[in-house]
Design a protein around this motif. Structure first.
Motif, mmCIF file in Angstrom:
data_model
loop_
_atom_site.group_PDB
_atom_site.id
_atom_site.type_symbol
_atom_site.label_atom_id
_atom_site.label_comp_id
_atom_site.label_asym_id
_atom_site.label_seq_id
_atom_site.Cartn_x
_atom_site.Cartn_y
_atom_site.Cartn_z
ATOM 1 N N GLN A 44 38.872 40.166 38.180
ATOM 2 C CA GLN A 44 38.734 39.102 39.180
ATOM 3 C C GLN A 44 38.347 37.773 38.527
ATOM 4 O O GLN A 44 37.706 36.930 39.148
ATOM 5 C CB GLN A 44 37.712 39.509 40.237
ATOM 6 N N VAL A 55 39.391 46.782 43.059
ATOM 7 C CA VAL A 55 40.782 46.730 42.613
ATOM 8 C C VAL A 55 41.026 47.984 41.785
ATOM 9 O O VAL A 55 40.138 48.439 41.060
ATOM 10 C CB VAL A 55 41.051 45.469 41.754
ATOM 11 N N LEU A 141 46.036 46.275 35.827
ATOM 12 C CA LEU A 141 45.752 45.983 37.230
ATOM 13 C C LEU A 141 46.977 46.355 38.046
ATOM 14 O O LEU A 141 48.083 45.888 37.764
ATOM 15 C CB LEU A 141 45.430 44.504 37.427
ATOM 16 N N GLN A 145 48.825 40.732 42.313
ATOM 17 C CA GLN A 145 47.657 39.956 41.883
ATOM 18 C C GLN A 145 47.956 38.483 42.167
ATOM 19 O O GLN A 145 47.864 37.628 41.292
ATOM 20 C CB GLN A 145 47.378 40.176 40.400
#
Length: 717
Positions: A44, A55, A141, A145
């Motif tokens: 983040q 996440v 991730l 995003q």
């Protein structure tokens, strides 16, 4: 609706599980030293414990990267559910996260799942070149995003974080490896502080070589070898309290042959199948030449952080350069082997730069936020060639030139509304301007006259992306979160169109909106970590590739798809010295609407290159020796279910389930200054197809590397 019912049932089950954790913790007799190590990530754009980030992230720390021989992106993919990797050739990787990836390598195209090197977006597939020797961690991730990272992060992001210079102490380390196929590798790093601890410099480098995995019986040469050089020089200066400056220069040089191609299957319904002979011998190829894959890329990065009374002001700038050349024998044969020949190549010169200015909350702030402006510019010149030889060659040469200017403004905030509940929101506005020129002035084929053209086009793409969610901490060491997020990838233009009309007909942006609920928990006094995620993703106007009857390849918008999945991660220390890491991903990625041509309907088909099941098991045991030091025994097993390499789901382009075993035995001497490891990858010598494409009556493809093994010696100051 089935996914919604699962999500509704998921919440009460999690609460019951968490409610029992206190009793489990009291029953635990595991010592404090056996706790699972905390992993800090920047998913983040701020440093946080992995277990507190709402996440889904798979993270690999420095020790794991070193011991598991994670060196490049394909090594990361093998150990990460939800992440797929394939490449043709290997120097132009295609990355897919949760079923979202891109096969478009044209000058005006973009990846759907992105790679970042120290927060810098690597905007071209061939620019994804780094060595993981001196990295602090690698983060994967999953899902859109769209509010925080660069541009075009619609499927997910891979963040590679290098070690920054250490101001407090001198440090040095070295690594030497020898193995089969003539493998020789070396790497080293030196960290030196100066100016009374206000500055430090860090230099690292690596070379990696091995002979080819495949013998070319026609030329007598080796194919699919390696000769790689990488280096990085970083400077960190903190002239006074509250001011931090960093600058780095990195580069990579690759020289390799290949890839080794084969005729894997024939399409008896196509008369052209008579031109080819099936060859499934992984150890040998018979190409008319060995091919080459040459890549040189380098970049500079500048970062300045200034502590203000209310926030941290950050400037991040970069420039990167790429020079890439590849040529290959596509059919893997020669005039004495096949009655036809197909070859091709790519030449590319790209440069791209970025600038980011952002404000972020102070570490002690109750409300955590970040806001900023971002700009990305690139210039790509590319040449694609295809030669089809049926006694006389038919040649097509496409030259492309693309210029991109991308701008964005973004903000993201986490607001605690109570001691246990926080609300999360983010918004980003993106605008991409593309200018593109493509020509086919030397084109002719033996099958159909090709129109010669020289076309210049331009377009602009704008989008709002966002995320919104809530995280709930029902007890210490437990997190439940729900998040909705939307990602965007801009449109573009055709790289190998068959006509001027096709060249002018670009493709539109694609969007993905993900709905996710997740849980992260620690049990048994921190000796057991168990995380779970359920998600549904709505994928619209996805960009797909297809071959037209005139043999040109174009990118279209496919319509709609739904991707549903479940992922779980478990790390457990059952007793002193033992550790088990297990992760599993289920991915159901299917088209809802897709008609590639009139009368053909792919609705209900699975999205290509996406296995339904992926399992990774990594048990290890540390044996303490009486004289000091220890030995670690570790195994990595990863399984993937069957995949289709084509969205049609009905041809030979499919890959059977795979099972891979890697293992290592690592001895660390007393004092922890040096260690030696015996390692092996693909120990069962599993054979699988890593690339496939049907063309002119045959399915052409390549195989994975064979069994490799070696010994690595490490020393550190």
């Amino acid at each position: 609706m089935a996914a919604s019912r699962k999500a509704l049932a998921y919440g009460p089950a999690l609460l019951a599980l968490i409610g029992a954790s206190s009793a489990l913790a009291q029953a635990s007799t595991a010592p404090e030293a056996a706790q699972i190590e905390e992993v800090v990530v920047t998913a983040q754009r701020r440093s946080e414990s992995l277990q507190s980030v709402p996440v889904t992230v798979t993270a690999f720390g420095a020790d794991q990267v070193q011991q598991a021989r994670i060196r490049q992106i394909d090594d990361v993919a093998g150990l990460t559910p939800g992440l797929q990797f394939d490449a043709f050739p290997a120097s132009q990787p295609r990355i897919s996260i949760r079923g979202i990836g891109s096969s478009d390598r044209g000058a005006a195209g973009d990846p759907s799942s992105a790679v970042f090197l120290d927060e810098i977006y690597l905007g071209r597939p061939a620019a994804v070149a780094f060595d993981a020797f001196d990295v602090e961690r690698i983060e994967v991730l999953k899902g859109p995003q769209g509010t925080l990272f660069g541009r075009n992060v619609v499927g997910g992001a891979i963040n590679v974080v290098s070690h920054r210079p250490d101001l407090d102490r001198f440090d040095a380390a070295a690594e030497l490896t020898a193995g089969n196929y003539g493998r020789l590798e070396g790497a080293g790093v030196v960290n030196a502080p100066f100016a009374d601890g206000k500055a430090a410099i860090r230099a690292s480098g690596a070379w990696r070589t091995h002979d080819g995995f495949v013998k070319n019986t026609f030329t007598g040469g080796d194919v699919e070898d390696q000769d790689t050089r990488t280096g990085r020089l970083a400077l960190r200066v903190e002239p006074r309290e509250g001011v931090r400056l960093q600058a780095s220069l990195d580069g990579a040089r690759d020289r390799a042959t290949g890839p080794a191609q084969h005729v894997l299957d024939l399409d008896a319904s196509d008369p052209s199948s008579a031109l080819w002979r099936v060859d499934r011998d992984r150890k040998h190829t018979a190409g008319s030449d060995d091919g080459y894959q040459d890549r040189d890329t380098w970049g500079v990065r500048l970062q300045a952080d200034v502590d203000l009374s209310f926030a941290i002001l950050t400037y991040l700038g970069s420039y990167r350069d790429l020079d890439y050349h590849a040529a290959y024998d596509f059919d893997g044969g020669n005039p004495t082997f096949n009655r036809a020949g197909i070859s091709g190549g790519n030449d590319e010169a790209s440069d791209f730069s970025s600038h980011e200015l952002r404000l972020s909350s102070l570490p002690q702030s109750r409300v955590r936020w970040v806001a900023g402006l971002y700009a990305f510019n690139s210039q790509t010149d590319r040449r694609d060639s295809l030669v089809i030889n049926l006694g006389r060659p038919g040649t097509e040469i496409y030259t492309q030139s693309a210029k991109l200017q991308s701008y964005a403004a973004f903000g993201d905030v986490t607001v605690p509304v109570s001691e246990r509940v926080s609300l999360i929101g983010g918004l980003r506005y993106s605008k991409d301007d593309k200018d593109y020129r493509v020509d086919n002035l030397a084109g002719n084929t033996l099958f159909r006259a090709r129109e010669r053209f020289d076309v210049a086009v331009s377009d602009s793409y704008k989008a709002w992306t966002w995320r919104a969610g809530v995280d709930f901490k029902p007890a210490e060491r437990h997190l439940i979160y729900a998040m909705a997020s939307r990602g965007f990838k801009s449109g573009g233009f055709q790289d190998t169109p068959g006509s001027a009309a096709d060249a002018r007909d670009g493709f539109e942006p694609e969007f993905a909106t993900q709905y996710e609920v997740g849980q992260k928990s620690s049990f048994l006094g921190g000796t057991l970590v168990w995380n779970n995620t359920l998600y549904v993703m709505k994928y619209a106007d996805l960009q797909t590739r297809r071959t037209l009857p005139n043999l040109s390849v174009v990118t279209d918008n496919a319509g709609k798809a739904t991707i549903k999945g479940y992922e779980t991660y478990l790390a457990w220390r059952p007793f002193s010295g033992a550790r088990l890491v297990a992760s599993y991903g289920y991915t159901d990625a299917r088209f809802d609407e897709f008609e590639p041509e009139p009368g053909v309907d792919y609705a209900g088909n699975r999205i290509s290159r996406t296995p339904k099941h992926k399992l990774v098991l990594s048990p290890s045991y540390d044996l303490l020796l009486a004289g000091g030091g220890d030995v670690r025994f570790a195994v990595d097993y990863h399984y993937e279910s069957m995949i289709f390499d084509d969205n049609a789901n009905d041809g030979p382009e499919r890959r059977d389930p795979t099972n891979f075993f890697d293992a290592r035995a690592l001895y660390t001497a007393p004092g922890d200054h040096w260690s030696v490891s015996l390692w092996g990858k693909n120990l069962t010598n599993e054979v699988t197809r890593t690339f496939q494409a049907v063309f002119l009556g045959a399915n052409f493809g390549a195989y994975n590397p064979p069994r490799t093994f070696g010994v690595t010696l490490n020393w550190k100051h």
